[in-house]
Design a protein around this motif. Structure first.
Motif, PDB file in Angstrom:
ATOM      1  N   SER A   1     -53.550 -35.336 106.344  1.00  0.00           N
ATOM      2  CA  SER A   1     -52.426 -36.262 106.157  1.00  0.00           C
ATOM      3  C   SER A   1     -51.671 -36.045 104.852  1.00  0.00           C
ATOM      4  O   SER A   1     -50.960 -36.926 104.396  1.00  0.00           O
ATOM      5  N   GLN A   2     -51.828 -34.880 104.231  1.00  0.00           N
ATOM      6  CA  GLN A   2     -51.019 -34.556 103.065  1.00  0.00           C
ATOM      7  C   GLN A   2     -49.658 -34.057 103.548  1.00  0.00           C
ATOM      8  O   GLN A   2     -49.580 -33.302 104.513  1.00  0.00           O
ATOM      9  N   VAL A   3     -48.608 -34.474 102.884  1.00  0.00           N
ATOM     10  CA  VAL A   3     -47.248 -34.122 103.281  1.00  0.00           C
ATOM     11  C   VAL A   3     -46.561 -33.381 102.146  1.00  0.00           C
ATOM     12  O   VAL A   3     -46.612 -33.807 100.995  1.00  0.00           O
ATOM     13  N   GLN A   4     -45.928 -32.257 102.497  1.00  0.00           N
ATOM     14  CA  GLN A   4     -45.078 -31.524 101.557  1.00  0.00           C
ATOM     15  C   GLN A   4     -43.660 -31.541 102.124  1.00  0.00           C
ATOM     16  O   GLN A   4     -43.479 -31.370 103.332  1.00  0.00           O
ATOM     17  N   GLU A   5     -42.684 -31.743 101.274  1.00  0.00           N
ATOM     18  CA  GLU A   5     -41.292 -31.614 101.704  1.00  0.00           C
ATOM     19  C   GLU A   5     -40.681 -30.457 100.947  1.00  0.00           C
ATOM     20  O   GLU A   5     -40.875 -30.322  99.736  1.00  0.00           O
ATOM     21  N   VAL A   6     -39.973 -29.620 101.677  1.00  0.00           N
ATOM     22  CA  VAL A   6     -39.324 -28.444 101.094  1.00  0.00           C
ATOM     23  C   VAL A   6     -37.842 -28.522 101.425  1.00  0.00           C
ATOM     24  O   VAL A   6     -37.459 -28.650 102.592  1.00  0.00           O
ATOM     25  N   ARG A   7     -37.022 -28.441 100.395  1.00  0.00           N
ATOM     26  CA  ARG A   7     -35.560 -28.410 100.566  1.00  0.00           C
ATOM     27  C   ARG A   7     -35.036 -27.203  99.808  1.00  0.00           C
ATOM     28  O   ARG A   7     -35.549 -26.870  98.744  1.00  0.00           O
ATOM     29  N   GLY A   8     -34.027 -26.566 100.345  1.00  0.00           N
ATOM     30  CA  GLY A   8     -33.467 -25.442  99.635  1.00  0.00           C
ATOM     31  C   GLY A   8     -32.232 -24.906 100.308  1.00  0.00           C
ATOM     32  O   GLY A   8     -31.913 -25.239 101.448  1.00  0.00           O
ATOM     33  N   MET A   9     -31.563 -24.033  99.595  1.00  0.00           N
ATOM     34  CA  MET A   9     -30.365 -23.399 100.112  1.00  0.00           C
ATOM     35  C   MET A   9     -30.770 -22.258 101.044  1.00  0.00           C
ATOM     36  O   MET A   9     -31.675 -21.494 100.731  1.00  0.00           O
ATOM     37  N   GLY A  10     -30.109 -22.169 102.173  1.00  0.00           N
ATOM     38  CA  GLY A  10     -30.315 -21.067 103.098  1.00  0.00           C
ATOM     39  C   GLY A  10     -31.746 -20.935 103.571  1.00  0.00           C
ATOM     40  O   GLY A  10     -32.549 -21.862 103.473  1.00  0.00           O
ATOM     41  N   VAL A  11     -32.049 -19.749 104.108  1.00  0.00           N
ATOM     42  CA  VAL A  11     -33.399 -19.399 104.544  1.00  0.00           C
ATOM     43  C   VAL A  11     -33.666 -17.967 104.107  1.00  0.00           C
ATOM     44  O   VAL A  11     -32.804 -17.104 104.202  1.00  0.00           O
ATOM     45  N   VAL A  12     -34.851 -17.710 103.602  1.00  0.00           N
ATOM     46  CA  VAL A  12     -35.264 -16.397 103.089  1.00  0.00           C
ATOM     47  C   VAL A  12     -34.156 -15.713 102.278  1.00  0.00           C
ATOM     48  O   VAL A  12     -33.889 -14.530 102.421  1.00  0.00           O
ATOM     49  N   GLY A  13     -33.520 -16.499 101.418  1.00  0.00           N
ATOM     50  CA  GLY A  13     -32.499 -15.949 100.532  1.00  0.00           C
ATOM     51  C   GLY A  13     -31.148 -15.680 101.183  1.00  0.00           C
ATOM     52  O   GLY A  13     -30.273 -15.080 100.561  1.00  0.00           O
ATOM     53  N   GLU A  14     -30.958 -16.129 102.408  1.00  0.00           N
ATOM     54  CA  GLU A  14     -29.696 -15.888 103.111  1.00  0.00           C
ATOM     55  C   GLU A  14     -29.077 -17.190 103.590  1.00  0.00           C
ATOM     56  O   GLU A  14     -29.783 -18.176 103.815  1.00  0.00           O
ATOM     57  N   GLN A  15     -27.777 -17.162 103.751  1.00  0.00           N
ATOM     58  CA  GLN A  15     -27.026 -18.244 104.380  1.00  0.00           C
ATOM     59  C   GLN A  15     -26.219 -17.614 105.515  1.00  0.00           C
ATOM     60  O   GLN A  15     -25.010 -17.402 105.396  1.00  0.00           O
ATOM     61  N   PRO A  16     -26.908 -17.306 106.618  1.00  0.00           N
ATOM     62  CA  PRO A  16     -26.258 -16.536 107.681  1.00  0.00           C
ATOM     63  C   PRO A  16     -25.123 -17.292 108.360  1.00  0.00           C
ATOM     64  O   PRO A  16     -25.183 -18.505 108.532  1.00  0.00           O
ATOM     65  N   ASN A  17     -24.115 -16.539 108.743  1.00  0.00           N
ATOM     66  CA  ASN A  17     -23.010 -17.059 109.539  1.00  0.00           C
ATOM     67  C   ASN A  17     -23.267 -16.584 110.962  1.00  0.00           C
ATOM     68  O   ASN A  17     -23.266 -15.382 111.227  1.00  0.00           O
ATOM     69  N   ILE A  18     -23.513 -17.518 111.871  1.00  0.00           N
ATOM     70  CA  ILE A  18     -23.918 -17.177 113.231  1.00  0.00           C
ATOM     71  C   ILE A  18     -22.749 -17.437 114.197  1.00  0.00           C
ATOM     72  O   ILE A  18     -22.312 -18.576 114.359  1.00  0.00           O
ATOM     73  N   GLN A  19     -22.289 -16.382 114.803  1.00  0.00           N
ATOM     74  CA  GLN A  19     -21.174 -16.470 115.743  1.00  0.00           C
ATOM     75  C   GLN A  19     -21.653 -17.022 117.087  1.00  0.00           C
ATOM     76  O   GLN A  19     -22.825 -16.907 117.434  1.00  0.00           O
ATOM     77  N   PRO A  20     -20.766 -17.614 117.888  1.00  0.00           N
ATOM     78  CA  PRO A  20     -21.154 -18.095 119.217  1.00  0.00           C
ATOM     79  C   PRO A  20     -21.808 -16.967 120.027  1.00  0.00           C
ATOM     80  O   PRO A  20     -21.327 -15.835 120.033  1.00  0.00           O
ATOM     81  N   GLY A  21     -22.938 -17.285 120.646  1.00  0.00           N
ATOM     82  CA  GLY A  21     -23.653 -16.311 121.461  1.00  0.00           C
ATOM     83  C   GLY A  21     -24.586 -15.401 120.672  1.00  0.00           C
ATOM     84  O   GLY A  21     -25.366 -14.666 121.261  1.00  0.00           O
ATOM     85  N   GLU A  22     -24.511 -15.438 119.340  1.00  0.00           N
ATOM     86  CA  GLU A  22     -25.374 -14.584 118.518  1.00  0.00           C
ATOM     87  C   GLU A  22     -26.569 -15.378 118.020  1.00  0.00           C
ATOM     88  O   GLU A  22     -26.599 -16.605 118.104  1.00  0.00           O
ATOM     89  N   GLU A  23     -27.560 -14.617 117.514  1.00  0.00           N
ATOM     90  CA  GLU A  23     -28.717 -15.292 116.943  1.00  0.00           C
ATOM     91  C   GLU A  23     -29.107 -14.652 115.625  1.00  0.00           C
ATOM     92  O   GLU A  23     -28.771 -13.494 115.356  1.00  0.00           O
ATOM     93  N   PHE A  24     -29.804 -15.447 114.829  1.00  0.00           N
ATOM     94  CA  PHE A  24     -30.342 -15.000 113.553  1.00  0.00           C
ATOM     95  C   PHE A  24     -31.835 -15.254 113.605  1.00  0.00           C
ATOM     96  O   PHE A  24     -32.280 -16.304 114.054  1.00  0.00           O
ATOM     97  N   GLU A  25     -32.609 -14.289 113.136  1.00  0.00           N
ATOM     98  CA  GLU A  25     -34.060 -14.389 113.191  1.00  0.00           C
ATOM     99  C   GLU A  25     -34.644 -14.100 111.808  1.00  0.00           C
ATOM    100  O   GLU A  25     -34.161 -13.220 111.103  1.00  0.00           O
ATOM    101  N   TYR A  26     -35.681 -14.838 111.440  1.00  0.00           N
ATOM    102  CA  TYR A  26     -36.358 -14.580 110.178  1.00  0.00           C
ATOM    103  C   TYR A  26     -37.816 -15.004 110.265  1.00  0.00           C
ATOM    104  O   TYR A  26     -38.210 -15.735 111.168  1.00  0.00           O
ATOM    105  N   VAL A  27     -38.607 -14.524 109.318  1.00  0.00           N
ATOM    106  CA  VAL A  27     -40.024 -14.878 109.229  1.00  0.00           C
ATOM    107  C   VAL A  27     -40.278 -15.452 107.842  1.00  0.00           C
ATOM    108  O   VAL A  27     -39.801 -14.922 106.839  1.00  0.00           O
TER     109      VAL A  27
END
Length: 127
Positions: free
Chosen positions: A59-85
């Motif tokens: 029952s420990q809770v961590q909250e994480v907030r930040g800009m983008g994901v994995v150092g990126e702020q992807p621009n995703i066009q209609p029908g496209e996808e962005f993937e990261y780990v």
């Protein structure tokens, strides 16, 4: 077209336990999660920020907030996808994550995409 279908992203998640990075004696369990974000709307959207709520089995809770994901702020066009780990470390063998992404559409509208809870679990711990 309805406004609600202009600003839509679908999110799918796959998780993996990383035994080689974990230390069971120290109660450190490391997980990788693969995220696929697909623009199912009709307007391009840029991912600005993220918010995660991570709960372990104690029952420990961590909250994480930040800009983008994995150092990126992807621009995703209609029908496209962005993937990261990325990854998370827990102090228990089982936990959950959930959260949201904040986007800005090409037309200036800001919108949020909710990420349903998903489970992080050491194999064969949950039935």
């Amino acid at each position: 077209m309805a406004e609600s279908t202009k600003y839509e992203m679908s999110v799918s998640v796959t998780t993996h336990y990383l035994a080689e990075q974990s230390d069971t004696e120290a109660q450190r369990f490391v997980f990788a999660y693969q995220i696929k974000i697909r623009n199912t709307g009709t307007v391009a959207g840029q991912l600005l920020s993220r918010h995660w709520v991570i709960r372990d089995g104690e029952s420990q809770v961590q909250e994480v907030r930040g800009m983008g994901v994995v150092g990126e702020q992807p621009n995703i066009q209609p029908g496209e996808e962005f993937e990261y780990v990325s990854g998370a470390a827990l102090t228990s063998q089982v936990g959950t994550m959930e959260g949201s992404y904040q986007f800005i559409a090409a037309d200036g509208v800001e919108f949020q995409v909710m990420i349903d809870p998903f489970v992080l679990s050491v194999p064969r711990v949950l039935h």
